[in-house]
Motif scaffolding. Sequence first.
Motif, PDB file in Angstrom:
ATOM      1  N   ALA A 185       0.817  -1.223   0.000  1.00 41.68           N
ATOM      2  CA  ALA A 185       0.000   0.000   0.000  1.00 41.68           C
ATOM      3  C   ALA A 185       0.850   1.271   0.000  1.00 41.68           C
ATOM      4  CB  ALA A 185      -0.922  -0.003   1.217  1.00 41.68           C
ATOM      5  N   THR A 186       2.135   1.143   0.303  1.00 42.47           N
ATOM      6  CA  THR A 186       3.007   2.334   0.327  1.00 42.47           C
ATOM      7  C   THR A 186       3.329   2.774  -1.105  1.00 42.47           C
ATOM      8  OG1 THR A 186       4.018   1.688   2.433  1.00 42.47           O
ATOM      9  CG2 THR A 186       5.243   3.246   1.079  1.00 42.47           C
ATOM     10  N   CYS A 187       3.071   4.034  -1.401  1.00 44.30           N
ATOM     11  CA  CYS A 187       3.419   4.586  -2.711  1.00 44.30           C
ATOM     12  C   CYS A 187       4.902   4.954  -2.722  1.00 44.30           C
ATOM     13  CB  CYS A 187       2.612   5.848  -3.004  1.00 44.30           C
ATOM     14  SG  CYS A 187       0.866   5.556  -3.239  1.00 44.30           S
ATOM     15  N   VAL A 188       5.600   4.555  -3.767  1.00 42.88           N
ATOM     16  CA  VAL A 188       7.012   4.917  -3.917  1.00 42.88           C
ATOM     17  C   VAL A 188       7.116   5.970  -5.012  1.00 42.88           C
ATOM     18  CG1 VAL A 188       9.333   4.117  -4.504  1.00 42.88           C
ATOM     19  CG2 VAL A 188       7.794   2.618  -3.202  1.00 42.88           C
ATOM     20  N   LEU A 189       7.573   7.154  -4.627  1.00 38.25           N
ATOM     21  CA  LEU A 189       7.762   8.249  -5.583  1.00 38.25           C
ATOM     22  C   LEU A 189       9.258   8.514  -5.678  1.00 38.25           C
ATOM     23  CD1 LEU A 189       6.030  10.126  -7.322  1.00 38.25           C
ATOM     24  CD2 LEU A 189       5.962  11.732  -5.423  1.00 38.25           C
ATOM     25  N   VAL A 190       9.823   8.288  -6.858  1.00 41.94           N
ATOM     26  CA  VAL A 190      11.272   8.440  -7.035  1.00 41.94           C
ATOM     27  C   VAL A 190      11.617   9.916  -7.192  1.00 41.94           C
ATOM     28  CG1 VAL A 190      13.274   7.758  -8.396  1.00 41.94           C
ATOM     29  CG2 VAL A 190      11.327   6.200  -8.193  1.00 41.94           C
ATOM     30  N   LEU A 191      12.639  10.342  -6.452  1.00 38.41           N
ATOM     31  CA  LEU A 191      13.152  11.713  -6.560  1.00 38.41           C
ATOM     32  C   LEU A 191      14.660  11.576  -6.747  1.00 38.41           C
ATOM     33  CD1 LEU A 191      12.298  14.708  -6.390  1.00 38.41           C
ATOM     34  CD2 LEU A 191      12.775  14.620  -3.950  1.00 38.41           C
ATOM     35  N   SER A 192      15.113  11.737  -7.984  1.00 42.05           N
ATOM     36  CA  SER A 192      16.492  11.371  -8.312  1.00 42.05           C
ATOM     37  C   SER A 192      17.102  12.300  -9.357  1.00 42.05           C
ATOM     38  CB  SER A 192      16.503   9.930  -8.851  1.00 42.05           C
ATOM     39  OG  SER A 192      17.778   9.562  -9.309  1.00 42.05           O
ATOM     40  N   ASN A 193      18.430  12.244  -9.451  1.00 40.98           N
ATOM     41  CA  ASN A 193      19.136  12.964 -10.516  1.00 40.98           C
ATOM     42  C   ASN A 193      19.314  12.090 -11.754  1.00 40.98           C
ATOM     43  OD1 ASN A 193      19.620  15.534  -9.398  1.00 40.98           O
ATOM     44  ND2 ASN A 193      21.250  14.703  -8.106  1.00 40.98           N
ATOM     45  N   HIS A 194      19.009  10.788 -11.630  1.00 42.78           N
ATOM     46  CA  HIS A 194      19.187   9.867 -12.759  1.00 42.78           C
ATOM     47  C   HIS A 194      18.093  10.106 -13.799  1.00 42.78           C
ATOM     48  CE1 HIS A 194      22.416   7.355 -11.166  1.00 42.78           C
ATOM     49  NE2 HIS A 194      21.848   7.496  -9.990  1.00 42.78           N
ATOM     50  N   SER A 195      18.517  10.444 -15.007  1.00 40.99           N
ATOM     51  CA  SER A 195      17.533  10.766 -16.050  1.00 40.99           C
ATOM     52  C   SER A 195      17.540   9.755 -17.196  1.00 40.99           C
ATOM     53  CB  SER A 195      17.802  12.169 -16.602  1.00 40.99           C
ATOM     54  OG  SER A 195      19.110  12.244 -17.142  1.00 40.99           O
ATOM     55  N   GLU A 196      18.169   8.584 -16.980  1.00 38.59           N
ATOM     56  CA  GLU A 196      18.212   7.572 -18.029  1.00 38.59           C
ATOM     57  C   GLU A 196      16.842   6.908 -18.174  1.00 38.59           C
ATOM     58  OE1 GLU A 196      20.219   7.752 -15.473  1.00 38.59           O
ATOM     59  OE2 GLU A 196      22.319   7.541 -16.059  1.00 38.59           O
TER      60      GLU A 196
END
Length: 212
Positions: A80-91
């Motif tokens: 149920a936990t939403c994972v929102l990625v916050l990253s510098n990786h733009s590939e």
Amino acid sequence: MLQDNSITLAIVDDHPVVMEGVQKLLESKKHIQVAGCFTTGADFMAFIKSNKVDIVLLDISLPDVSGIDLCKDIKALSPATCVLVLSNHSERSIIMQMLQNGASGYLLKNASAAELTNSINEALEGQITFSREVKEIIARPSASALRGIPQLTRREKEILHLISEGVTTAGIAVQLSLSPLTIETHRRNLLQKFDVKNVAALIKIAVQQGLV
């Protein structure tokens, strides 16, 4: 969202400046409670085992684990936990891998405050959400899609299939009654046709294109 309209959020990132910035940004959002900030995947996994987290802002580069693997672990432990990625990786390949592993969205760290809060809301509503720049990256076709499917001879298809099964050059030569030198020539031709440098990359693209 929770019945009392309060959302518990966690941040997993090993850059203190990012953590402080995001926390400050969310201070004005009274319905979002920052449950904790974690610099390692292990610390967060220990926390989530006994604490409810509605959404986690997850970086990919962590000192003890890749965020790509951690995302899968989080979803396995707490679906149920939403994972929102916050990253510098733009590939593009990394973005797609995170989505395959269960992420609800992907933002680059240069996203605006409005994009972040909007993405948090969209993810909690069950949507897949992206910052503007990530949408543009996803919209671009991948390198393998641009190349198209190479034209292979019947023999090359046979050899590609055997390579994908892990058969050695010597083993392929025996099976097909050809010399090892001939098999090596076919292998080189396959690498050239797929425009890759090694067998691992060759198999990956062949699988993506449904050839093996």
